[in-house]
Design an enzyme around this catalytic site. Sequence first.
Site, short mmCIF file in Angstrom:
data_model
loop_
_atom_site.label_atom_id
_atom_site.label_comp_id
_atom_site.label_asym_id
_atom_site.label_seq_id
_atom_site.Cartn_x
_atom_site.Cartn_y
_atom_site.Cartn_z
N TYR A 1 0.82 -1.21 0.00
CA TYR A 1 0.00 0.00 0.00
C TYR A 1 0.86 1.26 0.00
O TYR A 1 0.48 2.28 -0.57
CB TYR A 1 -0.96 0.00 1.19
CG TYR A 1 -2.15 -0.90 0.99
CD1 TYR A 1 -3.28 -0.45 0.33
CD2 TYR A 1 -2.14 -2.22 1.46
CE1 TYR A 1 -4.38 -1.28 0.13
CE2 TYR A 1 -3.23 -3.06 1.26
CZ TYR A 1 -4.34 -2.58 0.60
OH TYR A 1 -5.41 -3.41 0.39
N GLU B 1 -8.19 -7.27 5.38
CA GLU B 1 -7.38 -8.32 4.77
C GLU B 1 -6.63 -9.14 5.81
O GLU B 1 -6.48 -10.36 5.65
CB GLU B 1 -6.43 -7.69 3.74
CG GLU B 1 -7.19 -7.21 2.50
CD GLU B 1 -6.47 -6.17 1.68
OE1 GLU B 1 -5.23 -5.99 1.88
OE2 GLU B 1 -7.11 -5.51 0.85
#
Length: 389
Positions: free
Chosen positions: A98, A140
């Site tokens: 990310y 997640e």
Amino acid sequence: MLSEKSRPLIVATLPLVGSRLGAITPNFYRRLFAAHPELLNGLFSRANQSNGEQQKALAGSIAGFATALVAHPELLPEQMLSRIAHKHTSLGITEDQYQVVYRHLFDAIAEELADVITAEIAEAWSEVYWLMANALIKIEKGLYAFQANDKIWMPWTVVEKNQAGTDSITFVLEPADDTAVTIARPGQFVSVRVALPDGLLQCRQYSLSADVESISRRIFTTKRDDGGEVSPVLHRDVKVGDAVELSNPYGDVTLDGAGPVVFATAGIGCTPSASALRALVTAGEDREVLVLHAEKNLEAWALRDQMTADIESIDGARLQLWLEEPTAGFHTGFMSLEGLDLPTDASMYVCGPLPFMKAMRNQAIEAGIPSTKIHYEVFGPDLWLAGTN
């Protein structure tokens, strides 16, 4: 929660950013793959990069998330985030990636909006990104922790390869090692990773089409896409006895709870409903079930024998079939809910081409099914994220 400092800046700039996402996202991917070409090997789809679908999906998710924050700054759009998170975990996305995405995405934003961007605007959009990223990271982590193992890819051996309809194949696989197997839920998918002729690893998501509760085998059915990269390899090159890499099962569009069910599918979109029907038969459930399916002709219906047998095994299950080629005893043309006797208080599951799903959703709402009870599954990049979920 979007801060009061950032909200007016996002409100003011959302139309502009949204209008330029079509340039920002290709710029981002060019930067990302120039710096990290390894991400195309087994993570990002080369085909979806070439046809622009991945760029559209990313643009839609950013715009959709920002729009949701503006409308409800105190809430996060859980359904959108859940769908993305399940796709991410099926590919093995990790938290550190990310930061990589953030760097290249905001470099692309700075370049494409150089004429208007300020430090304050950049900070506001950075807040939007990290609200989305951190929410996804949290979801997640939970999805990874739920699995019976900590692996992203596991070898499974192809033990059967059966023709399904005119242009689809059903693969039956068994574990190739002693890795613990996660029990799937009806409607879930696995990612399948194969090596292409040029050596590049590529993966695609395929819905499990039967026996999802098994820990001794996985079954999925694929339609050959002659313009694609993965399905031709699976159909042409993968043989019985070969090992194929599979992910753990993921997907948030699953058959849960009780009560009447309507399945509305087209083409190979029948696979998740087929797994749900098989699960109902295995569990001995006799819910009221209405199966609606659209196909070119009877021969093309990939899971015709399995689905019709399971429908016959469920008391109260009914089938309505639409065929493009006129056939006695069946509807001709496009699926329509008009005039159908829909079960009261039913949950509806829709899968097929995007225009089909949008049409079915609109018709279902007009027929009185609440939008909260209409669920859809998308194969490939989710190009519906910026619209109604």
